[in-house]
Design an enzyme around this catalytic site. Structure first.
Site, short mmCIF file in Angstrom:
data_model
loop_
_atom_site.label_atom_id
_atom_site.label_comp_id
_atom_site.label_asym_id
_atom_site.label_seq_id
_atom_site.Cartn_x
_atom_site.Cartn_y
_atom_site.Cartn_z
N CYS A 104 4.13 -0.03 -1.16
CA CYS A 104 5.35 0.07 -0.35
C CYS A 104 6.51 -0.70 -0.98
CB CYS A 104 5.08 -0.43 1.07
SG CYS A 104 4.57 -2.16 1.18
N SER A 139 5.74 -10.70 -5.07
CA SER A 139 5.64 -9.97 -3.81
C SER A 139 6.70 -10.41 -2.81
CB SER A 139 4.26 -10.19 -3.18
OG SER A 139 3.24 -9.71 -4.01
#
Length: 416
Positions: free
Chosen positions: A50, A105
């Site tokens: 994603c 991240s």
């Protein structure tokens, strides 16, 4: 050939760009075969989540490999180019190490990306697009990620996307225990979200999935009610909170479906978190007054909570990564000498076989074995030394000095 990594992520590209270059699980094998089949790269692996789509490859034509990404997704390269990053050699290796360790991240230190990278490697292995160079790089990548997670506190107190979704719902409703929750999808992300929401004891939980059997399996774990995606139009209005994360290439929830649900709810608000890329919820849904719609990028502020307390761990992790990058690039450099070493050994083997065959013939004629051995050894010596001696004798003055130094080093010669 050289290591090359390129792609887009949440740092460089907004969601509406990332969703256009995402690879579904179903398209991954075709994409890998297409990339390698066009002979743009020798090896390739694709990581698509994603928050990122990035390609690791072994190629002599980086620009053509980058162009393939736009072509494959039927995009104009000019529209994609501003959001792309390109990383060569040690920078590509460092990036892979940082990504797997959770340093790149949105959720610092989150462990999910490591599993996603391992899945990417597994897909490349199945497609036959993973060669020695990428195989070794990913082996070292997973080793580094493990070392970072065991030697530092990088994952301590991190707020996952799943936890952030639950926290955001609490900010909207105050108390989830009075709400009905609908999960759309049955993959890892939904499973993580379900764990966080169910721990807050909602009134009712429903799991919707394209494959009802998977919905039933997840529903059993969380004492939920399973339904198919076809039942969503009738079931949507019954829920206060919707969390969706599927691999669908097209939206699951459209503006019209939400308008009807809101009307049935008599305009009681609905909280929706869409963690899918491409998005499961049409962007136009955000125009509805009674819908609180959040996409994956909207959770950034929540997942950054506690980041300041882990800066020391980040520094430690970066040190571990830098050291391993140096080690791995040294291995890559040594690989460059392998063809020359192999050719040298093959040449020596040809000399050996030639002189040995000659010696056998002499022995068969009854020649003195001692003289045959002497001839064998001198023949090998002459063959090994003829070319180096000839090159030294015919070298220019500038070349000769370097060659003499090299020969002295190779053969560890000491002049008396």
């Amino acid at each position: 050939m050289q290591l090359f990594a390129f792609g887009v992520n949440h740092h460089t590209a907004p969601l509406d760009i990332r969703e256009h270059v995402a690879f579904s699980e179903e398209s991954m094998q075709h994409a890998l075969h297409d990339l390698v089949g066009h002979q743009l790269v020798k090896e390739a692996a694709i990581v698509s989540t994603c928050n990122r789509t990035e390609i690791y490859c072994n190629t002599d034509t980086p620009d053509k490999a980058v162009g393939w990404l736009a072509d494959f997704h039927h995009l104009r390269f000019g529209d994609l180019e501003p959001y792309l990053y390109r990383l060569l050699r040690e920078q590509a290796v460092k990036h892979a190490f940082r990504v797997a360790s959770g340093l790149d991240s949105m959720v610092l230190g989150e462990p999910q990306i490591l599993g996603q990278m391992k899945n990417a490697v597994k897909s490349a292995e199945q497609a036959g697009t993973l060669g020695l160079l990428l195989h070794k790089m990913f082996q070292r990548t997973f080793f580094v990620a493990k070392e970072v997670r065991t030697s530092t506190e990088i994952g301590a107190c991190s707020v996952s996307m799943a936890a952030a979704s639950a926290r955001l719902a609490e900010r909207i409703f105050g108390n989830i225990s009075e709400q009905k929750v609908l999960f759309i999808g049955a993959g890892e992300m939904i499973e993580l979200c379900a764990a966080h929401f169910v721990a807050r004891h909602p009134v009712h939980v429903t799991v919707a999935n394209r494959t009802v059997e998977r919905a039933e399996a997840l529903a059993r774990r969380f004492n939920a009610h399973p339904i198919s995606l076809g039942e969503l139009p009738d079931q949507l209005a019954l829920h206060d909170i919707v969390v969706t994360s599927t691999a669908s290439p097209l939206p699951i929830l459209g503006k019209g479906m939400l308008e009807r649900a809101i009307k049935q709810r008599k305009h009681r608000p609905v909280f929706i978190v869409d963690l899918a890329v491409p998005r499961d919820v049409e962007a136009e849904v955000a125009e509805l007054d009674d819908v609180f719609l959040y996409y994956v990028d909207d959770l950034a502020d929540i997942v950054k909570e506690g980041l300041d307390n882990r800066q020391g761990a980040v520094t430690q992790a970066e040190t571990i990564i830098e050291s391993n990058v140096v080690d791995f690039m040294h291995w890559v450099a040594t690989r460059q000498s392998v063809p020359t070493i192999r050719a040298l050994r093959n040449q020596a083997e040809r000399y050996r076989r030639h002189e040995l065959a000659r010696a056998h013939k002499l022995l068969a004629k009854g020649e003195d074995p001692e003289k045959v051995l002497e001839s064998l050894s001198s023949g090998l010596t002459n063959k090994f030394l003829h070319l180096p001696s000839s090159v030294l004798n015919h070298a220019t003055d500038d070349e000769r000095e370097q060659l003499i130094e090299l020969v002295n080093r190779l053969y560890q010669l000491h002049h008396s």
